[in-house]
Design a protein around this motif. Structure first.
Motif, PDB file in Angstrom:
ATOM      1  N   SER A 167       0.822  -1.204   0.000  1.00  0.00           N
ATOM      2  CA  SER A 167       0.000   0.000   0.000  1.00  0.00           C
ATOM      3  C   SER A 167       0.862   1.262   0.000  1.00  0.00           C
ATOM      4  CB  SER A 167      -0.929  -0.005   1.220  1.00  0.00           C
ATOM      5  OG  SER A 167      -1.772  -1.126   1.205  1.00  0.00           O
ATOM      6  N   LEU A 168       1.949   1.249   0.760  1.00  0.00           N
ATOM      7  CA  LEU A 168       2.839   2.414   0.775  1.00  0.00           C
ATOM      8  C   LEU A 168       3.442   2.657  -0.606  1.00  0.00           C
ATOM      9  CD1 LEU A 168       4.683   1.912   4.190  1.00  0.00           C
ATOM     10  CD2 LEU A 168       3.128   3.790   3.596  1.00  0.00           C
ATOM     11  N   VAL A 169       3.820   1.580  -1.290  1.00  0.00           N
ATOM     12  CA  VAL A 169       4.428   1.728  -2.618  1.00  0.00           C
ATOM     13  C   VAL A 169       3.394   2.192  -3.640  1.00  0.00           C
ATOM     14  CG1 VAL A 169       5.558   0.498  -4.510  1.00  0.00           C
ATOM     15  CG2 VAL A 169       6.241   0.049  -2.145  1.00  0.00           C
ATOM     16  N   ALA A 198       3.284   1.500 -13.955  1.00  0.00           N
ATOM     17  CA  ALA A 198       3.910   0.405 -13.215  1.00  0.00           C
ATOM     18  C   ALA A 198       3.230   0.195 -11.864  1.00  0.00           C
ATOM     19  CB  ALA A 198       5.400   0.692 -13.021  1.00  0.00           C
ATOM     20  N   LEU A 199       2.891   1.281 -11.196  1.00  0.00           N
ATOM     21  CA  LEU A 199       2.192   1.153  -9.914  1.00  0.00           C
ATOM     22  C   LEU A 199       0.789   0.602 -10.101  1.00  0.00           C
ATOM     23  CD1 LEU A 199       3.245   4.383  -7.970  1.00  0.00           C
ATOM     24  CD2 LEU A 199       4.160   2.070  -7.786  1.00  0.00           C
ATOM     25  N   GLY A 200       0.135   0.978 -11.203  1.00  0.00           N
ATOM     26  CA  GLY A 200      -1.186   0.406 -11.494  1.00  0.00           C
ATOM     27  C   GLY A 200      -1.118  -1.094 -11.712  1.00  0.00           C
ATOM     28  N   PRO A 241      -1.409  15.747  -0.359  1.00  0.00           N
ATOM     29  CA  PRO A 241       0.034  15.909  -0.621  1.00  0.00           C
ATOM     30  C   PRO A 241       0.631  17.130   0.059  1.00  0.00           C
ATOM     31  CG  PRO A 241      -1.174  15.450  -2.651  1.00  0.00           C
ATOM     32  CD  PRO A 241      -2.194  15.703  -1.592  1.00  0.00           C
ATOM     33  N   ARG A 242      -0.202  18.110   0.355  1.00  0.00           N
ATOM     34  CA  ARG A 242       0.323  19.321   0.991  1.00  0.00           C
ATOM     35  C   ARG A 242       0.852  19.049   2.388  1.00  0.00           C
ATOM     36  NH1 ARG A 242      -4.788  23.133  -0.182  1.00  0.00           N
ATOM     37  NH2 ARG A 242      -5.761  21.185   0.534  1.00  0.00           N
ATOM     38  N   PRO A 266       3.982   9.254  -8.547  1.00  0.00           N
ATOM     39  CA  PRO A 266       5.101   9.679  -9.393  1.00  0.00           C
ATOM     40  C   PRO A 266       4.620  10.581 -10.527  1.00  0.00           C
ATOM     41  CG  PRO A 266       4.491   7.420  -9.897  1.00  0.00           C
ATOM     42  CD  PRO A 266       3.683   7.823  -8.696  1.00  0.00           C
ATOM     43  N   ARG A 267       5.513  11.374 -11.050  1.00  0.00           N
ATOM     44  CA  ARG A 267       5.137  12.305 -12.107  1.00  0.00           C
ATOM     45  C   ARG A 267       5.185  11.653 -13.478  1.00  0.00           C
ATOM     46  NH1 ARG A 267       8.416  17.818 -10.220  1.00  0.00           N
ATOM     47  NH2 ARG A 267       7.332  18.064  -8.198  1.00  0.00           N
ATOM     48  N   SER A 268       6.071  10.690 -13.673  1.00  0.00           N
ATOM     49  CA  SER A 268       6.220  10.082 -14.997  1.00  0.00           C
ATOM     50  C   SER A 268       5.096   9.097 -15.276  1.00  0.00           C
ATOM     51  CB  SER A 268       7.572   9.372 -15.109  1.00  0.00           C
ATOM     52  OG  SER A 268       7.626   8.272 -14.219  1.00  0.00           O
ATOM     53  N   ALA A 269       4.631   9.065 -16.519  1.00  0.00           N
ATOM     54  CA  ALA A 269       3.550   8.158 -16.915  1.00  0.00           C
ATOM     55  C   ALA A 269       3.957   6.690 -16.794  1.00  0.00           C
ATOM     56  CB  ALA A 269       3.094   8.482 -18.336  1.00  0.00           C
ATOM     57  N   PRO A 270       5.195   6.305 -17.199  1.00  0.00           N
ATOM     58  CA  PRO A 270       5.578   4.893 -17.034  1.00  0.00           C
ATOM     59  C   PRO A 270       5.543   4.431 -15.577  1.00  0.00           C
ATOM     60  CG  PRO A 270       7.068   5.981 -18.559  1.00  0.00           C
ATOM     61  CD  PRO A 270       6.218   7.050 -17.947  1.00  0.00           C
TER      62      PRO A 270
END
Length: 547
Positions: A360-362, A375-377, A441-442, A367-371
């Motif tokens: 869950s933490l990972v 990958a997380l999806g 995120p803030r 991340p900002r990059s689409a790849p």
């Protein structure tokens, strides 16, 4: 570099566990079906599918799943409205009551419905014992909460102003429902239906207790081919068929859940519960009352009554007999089996919670990059796979893979907790992930501006807020492991049975005493799961949801 290495390890450790104890057994099972002697062959499939019994089993499985899904959705939608869009005294109690059946052990549910329809039960005169109808009723018992929670959560998030605008323009309540509310709820309803169908096709314990030879399913047929005929090739072929069915259900459900998530992003915060009114909510109240009373409470009441009935009247004789020395197939006292269940469930819960927290933490990173996002999806989807593969398939896969070096665990007591942790892991992730994704995120940015390092931010914000969901996650994992029967029935040693296995053995023995002990043991198991879930529900954060 250190931070990247740590996040990589946090992802690799759960992946390695899932690879060794889930992907490897399932892949070996598939290979066993297609390559029985080291060369590609469809002989196992030909033999299995040439038998009329196989097609009868598949047809029965699909018919039971379809009927259970239709009934659960039909009665679950009024319950979703009543419990998530109206406000009345005791609503939280009813929500908790509706949730408990979802985590009850399948063998307990089978015994409860069995006590209801046997010749001496309250409904014995209806001759429902071993019938299609009683199996469907037990499937609705299990999955009613899933429909109520999934559809109710979506309904609670809908902006009511759209329906109010339609009513202001002259639309009748029926027109508002069909043209505004139902289309908005359609992704949640379809997603719930796909998941219910998935769980109905993989039902094992209730069919073993209630169905007998007349209403066998793919799950019970795998058990029959493995344990009675020793036909591992045929069982592997049938397991592959089941994998195809559940994979299709998961793909449909994931697609619909994505649509549901997109719809919820546009929901406003203006939704409020409305006070209960008979004119508007009376029909939903009556439907929910009938379902809760007849489908949820009546079987459990019959189970309790049967556990107290003895040859000389009512008493606690059957409960006292649970501590008697075992005999015949009952090799140990039932209380010893209960202690075994507690030990294995605690260990399985520890494994599932630790791995689920890491996953869950990972996956909750942004991340900002689409790849990296894709990958997380994919990682999230990978850890949902055990949800769609039956526990029977997992247990069977363990038998044919973990029986030789380097991992010969046939005589190890760790085998059952590992199998139970595999089953519970997706539930832990589904509880913790919404909590972590709800973090603003803030908060992290503010902590960094105030001088907190990356590890301090992770510990003081992510881990601290995730701890709000750990109680609920551990509760679901413990209750699921405590009542797990599918994989455990394959893996439990004869001298180390768990309580669900012992209940199944007792219900299969003739005699009033054995039947009474089975009922008493089932009550103990159900009470344990209910207490755990009651405590877990009190610790529920508002962001946590199962699906």
């Amino acid at each position: 570099m250190t931070r990247r290495l740590a996040w990589t390890l946090a992802a690799l450790v759960p992946l390695a566990f899932l690879g060794v104890f889930f992907a490897w057994p399932v892949a070996t099972l598939i290979v066993r079906g297609f390559f029985p002697d080291g060369a590609f062959s469809l002989d196992a499939f030909t033999a299995v599918f040439a038998a009329p019994r196989t097609w009868r089993v598949i047809a029965t499985t699909l018919a039971q799943a379809a009927a259970g899904t239709l009934v659960a959705v039909a009665v679950g939608i009024p319950g979703a409205w009543l419990l998530y869009r109206t406000r009345f005294p005791g609503r939280l109690v009813v929500r908790a009551l509706v949730t408990v059946p979802f985590v009850l052990p399948s063998v307990v549910v089978g015994v409860a419905f069995k006590s209801l329809v046997i010749s001496t039960g309250p409904l014995g005169g209806l001759v429902l014992d071993g019938s299609f109808a009683i199996i469907v009723a037990s499937l609705v018992f299990f999955n009613y909460a899933l429909v109520v929670r999934t559809v109710g959560a979506m309904w609670a998030a809908l902006d009511p102003r759209t329906a109010q605008a339609a009513a202001t323009l002259g639309a009748s309540p029926a027109r508002v429902w069909w043209s505004v509310t139902l289309p908005a709820l359609a992704p949640a309803i379809a997603s719930a239906a796909a998941l219910v169908f998935l769980f109905c096709t993989s039902a094992y314990g209730v069919v073993m207790v209630l169905g007998g030879a007349s209403y066998g399913t793919i799950e019970t047929e795998i058990w029959f081919l493995t344990s009675q005929l020793l036909d591992l090739r045929g069982a592997a072929a049938l397991s592959i068929v089941q994998l195809v069915v559940v994979a299709a259900c998961l793909l449909v459900s994931n697609h619909l859940q994505a649509r549901q998530a997109r719809a919820q992003r546009f929901a406003t915060d203006t939704t409020q519960d409305t006070p209960w009114r008979w004119r508007r909510d009376g029909a939903a109240t009556l439907v929910t009352a009938v379902v809760v009373g007849s489908v949820l409470l009546l079987p459990m009441g019959a189970l309790l009554e049967r556990s107290l009935r003895t040859a000389s009247g009512y008493g606690l004789d059957h409960y006292l007999a649970l501590g008697a020395p075992g005999s015949g197939p009952i090799s140990v006292p039932v209380w010893t089996a209960a202690a075994n269940s507690l030990r294995t469930a605690l260990l399985a819960t520890l494994i599932a919670v630790v791995l689920g927290l890491l996953v869950s933490l990972v996956v909750s990173r942004r991340p900002r990059s689409a790849p990296a996002q894709r990958a997380l999806g994919v990682l999230d989807a990978v850890f949902m796979l055990p949800l769609g593969v039956s526990a029977v398939t997992v247990g069977f896969g363990f038998l044919i893979t973990l029986n030789r070096p380097p991992l010969d665990l046939r005589s190890s007591l760790i085998l059952v907790p590992i199998a139970q942790a595999i089953v519970a892991l997706p539930l832990v992730v589904r509880v913790l992930l919404p909590v972590l994704r709800a973090i603003d995120p803030r908060l992290r940015e503010t902590a960094q501006v105030l001088g907190a390092g990356p590890w301090r931010v992770l510990a003081s914000i992510d881990v601290a807020l995730a701890a709000r969901g750990l109680g609920l996650a551990a509760g679901f994992a413990f209750a699921t492991s405590l009542g797990e029967f599918g994989a455990t029935s394959f893996l439990a040693r004869p001298d180390q049975p768990t309580l669900p296995v012992m209940v199944f053995r007792l219900i299969g023995r003739p005699g009033l005493e054995s039947q009474g002990m089975a009922m008493a043991a089932a009550v103990v198991l159900a009470l344990g799961c209910a207490i755990v879930m009651g405590i877990a529900e009190t610790l529920r954060p508002k962001e946590a949801r199962l699906w």
